[in-house]
Design a protein around this motif. Structure first.
Motif, PDB file in Angstrom:
ATOM      1  N   UNK A  89       0.862  -1.177   0.000  1.00  0.00           N
ATOM      2  CA  UNK A  89       0.000   0.000   0.000  1.00  0.00           C
ATOM      3  C   UNK A  89       0.905   1.236   0.000  1.00  0.00           C
ATOM      4  N   UNK A  90       0.933   1.980  -1.113  1.00  0.00           N
ATOM      5  CA  UNK A  90       1.972   3.008  -1.282  1.00  0.00           C
ATOM      6  C   UNK A  90       1.895   4.156  -0.288  1.00  0.00           C
ATOM      7  N   UNK A  91       0.695   4.395   0.267  1.00  0.00           N
ATOM      8  CA  UNK A  91       0.552   5.551   1.158  1.00  0.00           C
ATOM      9  C   UNK A  91       0.754   5.183   2.620  1.00  0.00           C
ATOM     10  N   UNK A  92       1.102   3.917   2.878  1.00  0.00           N
ATOM     11  CA  UNK A  92       1.285   3.492   4.269  1.00  0.00           C
ATOM     12  C   UNK A  92       2.761   3.173   4.532  1.00  0.00           C
ATOM     13  N   UNK A 132       7.973   4.761   3.699  1.00  0.00           N
ATOM     14  CA  UNK A 132       6.927   4.324   2.773  1.00  0.00           C
ATOM     15  C   UNK A 132       7.568   3.482   1.664  1.00  0.00           C
TER      16      UNK A 132
END
Lengths: 369, 283
Positions: A89-92, A132
């Motif tokens: 999950x790129x935003x986590x 990230x």
């Protein structure tokens, strides 16, 4: 009942007239590490995705842990999966990626932290905890993907070519890490790869597929030493097995260039009377090079000669390429046996390691029941 | 590296753009400078360079602004408009985002034909459907209500298209991974898809805000109650009042311009990225 059972499982995509996976039957035992291997388009990833529930099973039945799962949603199959492109999950952050599933399972925050800490520790991701995915290397991302899979305590891990995006060196170290994780966690693992070296080094058993059909299932050395057909023989092993067109007549094997060898009584008996044109297979390390311009002391009638066309120095061994019987062949010799291009070498085949394949079907006559 | 010739061309381009930007900026500077002056000063400075220079701060510097704020309901109109914009931004993202997601990722019959219809709707001017919107809202008894104002503005083909173009490039395996992490489709949309598409969310938010802020025709048809009026209608009613001075007119125009300038300068990068990234790209 086995932990996973495939019963005549088929997959046909809409608009297609042939099965992408055809009549797939396989039992996988608990805690087993099994690898699906085969060339691109052989149906290995489709089979894995049917196990995960991302592809509909169009025929047959699939059981996981005794329960028929044909129509069970992916989340209810009790599986964890590692994807080829990591699918983080790129935003986590790393920490949140690993703990996301646990959070959705409504696990208490303290327990989530404990499990995430454990995964981060065993995967060596401590210093990347708050980064990230875009700020991680390929190997680190793959470790995060592994972390996300292992924290959920699922009984079945599915891995879809997890190392294919990594460089050669990293792939070797990740191979060791995945094998170690499998031993420590004891989860059943199904691993898809097109790299036979990965399959040979990691798996308890290997399933070789071609055109949606299982070619052979067995332990790595079973497949290496006793391939049931020419495809398996050629697919497993690097460099691949040498193949020669031969004419078998009684105990006599005649090559295309007119050279002959005589089969031992044991080999001839295994051939069970099959005669005529067929393909002879022999692995590079089972070709014994006697030396440049030297005849063998014994067994002189089975000594063959050829001229070296190329050499590969591998460090621990050398590969000698030569043309023989109208085919290109390679012999694997020790690093001390050095030969030059243009040298004429004499060699013999290890009689017990000869394979004879049907010209049309590719069946290995030596492995027929 | 630029060659000498390219550098010279670049300098010429910069000079031309500077001159052009002065042409575009001069009415704004004039408005701003004169909004602090009494009408007498505006008239006397009209044909001199002083027309572009604000007065020295002192007594009565903010008089025009104070009178607008205290003597009219303009602050309330601005508040109304900000509220409508906020509600519409949220609804636009949810409704158009879900529609865009369906068109990008969910397989259903005639999906591509639906997309074509939505693309065709892009060329239909708002003015041609506004009568139909008005009749529907009037028949539904929603005239002079916030719901009646907001309802027809929620679905926007351009926003659906923007969302669809960005969502189509989101990798499918992230959704599959999320499914195995016990994340349902609705939660996936709000916790994964929208955060992964911040640029288009920002673009749609800014466009929606600008549409609401600058819209005059639709609110003037729907609203009659002065409690619900928007900034543009307020601006019109204040400036068309014969008692309003020139300075007050310029002050109210300045006030109505400020939020647009703030929003645009904060999000200009996202707007450009959002519009230019609507081509498919591998994520």
């Amino acid at each position: 009942m086995s932990f996973i059972e495939f019963k005549n499982v088929c997959k046909m995509y809409p608009g297609s007239k042939v099965n992408t996976v055809d009549n797939f039957n396989l039992n996988i035992e608990e805690k087993e590490f099994i690898a699906f291997v085969g060339p691109s388009g052989c149906g290995k990833s489709t089979t894995l995705r049917m196990m995960a529930g991302f592809e509909e099973i169009t025929g047959g039945e699939l059981y996981i842990d005794g329960k028929k799962v044909n129509d069970v949603a992916p989340r209810d199959r009790g599986i964890a999966m590692v994807f080829q492109n990591y699918a983080l999950y790129p935003h986590m952050t790393v920490e949140k990626n690993i703990g996301y599933g646990l959070k959705n399972m409504k696990m208490p925050a303290e327990e989530i932290k404990k499990k995430v800490d454990w995964a981060i520790h065993i995967l060596g991701l401590e210093e990347y905890r708050y980064r990230k995915p875009k700020n991680l290397s390929g190997g680190q991302r793959q470790r995060v993907a592994l972390g996300r899979a292992i924290v959920k305590n699922q009984k079945l891990f599915l891995m879809d070519e997890p190392l294919s995006n990594l460089d050669a060196k990293l792939r070797v170290s990740m191979r060791t890490e995945i094998s170690k994780l499998h031993r420590e966690l004891g989860a059943t693992t199904v691993y898809v790869t097109h790299d036979q070296v990965e399959a040979m080094t990691m798996a308890d058993r290997i399933v070789i597929m071609k055109d949606g059909i299982v070619q052979q299932v067995g332990k790595p050395m079973e497949l290496y030493d006793h391939p049931v057909n020419q495809f398996v023989a050629g697919f497993i092993g690097s460099p691949q097995m040498n193949f020669f067109d031969v004419d078998v007549n009684g105990n006599n094997v005649r090559f295309a260039d007119g050279s002959n060898i005589t089969l031992s009584a044991a080999t001839a008996e295994k051939l069970k009377g099959h005669q005529g044109m067929m393909t002879l297979g022999i692995r590079g390390e089972d070709i014994k090079v006697i030396g440049p311009d030297r005849k063998a002391d014994a067994d002189t009638e089975n000594v063959l000669t050829a001229v070296i066309t190329d050499t590969e120095v591998m460090g621990n061994e050398n590969n000698l390429y030569f043309s023989f019987g109208g085919c290109q062949a390679v012999a694997r010799v020790s690093k001390y046996e050095i030969a030059q291009i243009g040298d004429r070498i004499s060699f013999t085949f290890v009689p017990s390691k000869l394979h004879f394949f049907d010209k049309d079907t590719g069946i290995n006559f030596m492995e027929m029941e | 590296m630029f060659t000498k010739k390219q550098r010279r061309i670049n300098w010429i381009l910069v000079a031309v753009l500077l001159v052009l930007s002065i042409f575009f900026l001069f009415p704004v500077i004039w408005m701003l400078a004169n909004s602090f002056k009494p009408d007498a000063a505006i008239t006397s400075d009209m044909n001199t360079i002083a027309a572009f220079i604000p007065p020295a701060p002192g007594n009565g510097f903010f008089d025009n602004y104070i009178s607008i704020i205290t003597d009219t309901n303009f602050l309330r109109y601005m508040g109304n408009t900000l509220f409508y914009a906020a509600v519409l931004i949220i609804l636009s993202i949810v409704v158009n985002g879900l529609a865009g997601y369906a068109l990008a990722k969910i397989k259903f019959p005639f999906r591509d034909q639906w997309l074509m219809v939505i693309i065709m709707l892009l060329i239909v001017p708002t003015e041609t459907v506004i009568t139909i919107h008005f009749l529907i809202i009037a028949k539904a008894g929603l005239l002079n209500t916030i719901v009646g104002y907001i309802l027809p503005l929620i679905v926007n083909p351009f926003n659906i298209f923007l969302f669809r173009q960005v969502f189509v490039s989101l990798p499918d395996d992230v959704y599959e991974a999320a499914q195995l992490d016990f994340c349902g489709p609705v939660k996936y949309f709000f916790t994964m898809v929208l955060p992964m598409s911040k640029t288009v969310v920002a673009t749609v938010s800014v466009f929606t805000f600008l549409n609401v802020w600058n819209d005059y025709l639709w609110p003037s048809l729907v609203f009659t109650s002065s409690d619900l009026l928007t900034a543009q209608i307020g601006l019109n009613s204040i400036t068309s009042n014969e008692n309003t001075t020139m300075g007050q007119t310029l002050a109210v125009i300045t006030l109505v311009t400020i939020p647009v300038i703030i929003i645009y300068s904060l999000f200009s990068k996202q707007i450009v990225e959002g519009v230019t990234s609507t081509g498919s790209k591998e994520g």
